[in-house]
Design an enzyme around this catalytic site. Sequence first.
Site, PDB file in Angstrom:
ATOM      1  N   CYS A  37      -0.402   4.278   2.032  1.00  0.00           N
ATOM      2  CA  CYS A  37      -0.251   4.141   3.489  1.00  0.00           C
ATOM      3  C   CYS A  37       1.209   4.328   3.889  1.00  0.00           C
ATOM      4  CB  CYS A  37      -0.674   2.753   3.978  1.00  0.00           C
ATOM      5  SG  CYS A  37      -2.064   2.013   3.136  1.00  0.00           S
ATOM      6  N   ASP A  38       2.124   3.756   3.115  1.00  0.00           N
ATOM      7  CA  ASP A  38       3.499   3.610   3.610  1.00  0.00           C
ATOM      8  C   ASP A  38       4.559   4.480   2.925  1.00  0.00           C
ATOM      9  OD1 ASP A  38       2.530   1.788   5.401  1.00  0.00           O
ATOM     10  OD2 ASP A  38       2.926   0.051   4.147  1.00  0.00           O
ATOM     11  N   CYS A  75       0.831  -1.202   0.000  1.00  0.00           N
ATOM     12  CA  CYS A  75       0.000   0.000   0.000  1.00  0.00           C
ATOM     13  C   CYS A  75       0.869   1.257   0.000  1.00  0.00           C
ATOM     14  CB  CYS A  75      -0.923  -0.010   1.225  1.00  0.00           C
ATOM     15  SG  CYS A  75      -1.956   1.460   1.319  1.00  0.00           S
TER      16      CYS A  75
END
Length: 306
Positions: free
Chosen positions: A134-135, A131
């Site tokens: 997200c990261d 992701c």
Amino acid sequence: MAYDIVIVGAGPAGLTAAIYAGRKKMKVIVLESELVGGWVAKSHIIQNYPGRPDVSGDDLAKTIEKQVKKLGIEIKYDGVNKIEKNGNFKVGCSSGKTYEGKTVLIATGASARKLGLPGEDEFLGKGVSYCAICDAPLFKDKVVAVIGGGDSAAKAALLIAEHSKKVYIIHRRDEFRAEALLVDEMKGKKNLEMVLSYVPVKIEGDKMVSKLVVKSKKDESLKELSVDGVFIEVGNTPAAVLAQQVGAELTEQGYIKVNKLQETNVPGIFAAGDVTDFPLKQIVCATGQGAQVAMSASAYIMKNKK
Ligand code: NAP
């Protein structure tokens, strides 16, 4: 009392079905186990949704969610684990609750495909990610590899390039599957290097990822890339377990077979979005299919009343 339609999955397909069904004054509930908006909500930027150019995925998802809630439709966070036909359909959830529906829409989407590389599971959350939105911020000024050649990989690489010192995009062919405009954008990034016709072999490290080994498809030679992170963006696997359980027919690749009315082979069970065998996996397609489900489910209920 039974719902007219129990919608499993609050991605673009499920939410659009809810809007259309709600506006027909059908009794609707939406069940979602993870994130309203599905993968759209995890997308950095959406550039091909008509009327909302350059909208963030999170913004688009939240706007559709608001539209659903404005109709008085409930979205419940509960994971569906069983659908049974017993008169009406009984939709069982991990909370222990059961929702009864005259019809059910399965709009469960697809989850990130794994590569099965040595080190992939071991370093999950320690440099390996599925992701980017997200990261990516965790890799500020670091060196990262993105594996894949489709839209998701290109978008991930472009996003990570904004944060990281350097990004490699590793693709198994010479030509990208991603949109041509995204490929042009990648070519314009000074800190993005394309490693084409290479496949990943293994991910190595100590406590955290420190190396990705790739192999040339042309001469089988190995190359070691010193990286702090590996983002795997190699497509999706349809989340069709529930459909299979209730007897819906799947394609060889595991997608739910539907007709033009979004009907599965099980009367009263409909499917829409990325979990179906419709070839183009795009938000516009999922929303169109969701709208059709509301019409088809309403027609099914009318027919079965007689
Ligand atoms: P995808 O289009 O299926 O692309 C997967 C990529 O991973 C391909 O380039 C494929 O290589 C590569 N790949 C697959 N298995 C591999 C393996 N074992 N080893 C190495 N490489 C492998 O998946 P996606 O990019 O996740 O997109 C899924 C769908 O969502 C697509 O229809 C896409 O257009 C859509 N999408 C749209 C947007 C948007 O904003 N419009 C954003 C993201 C995704 P090959 O090319 O050689 O097969």
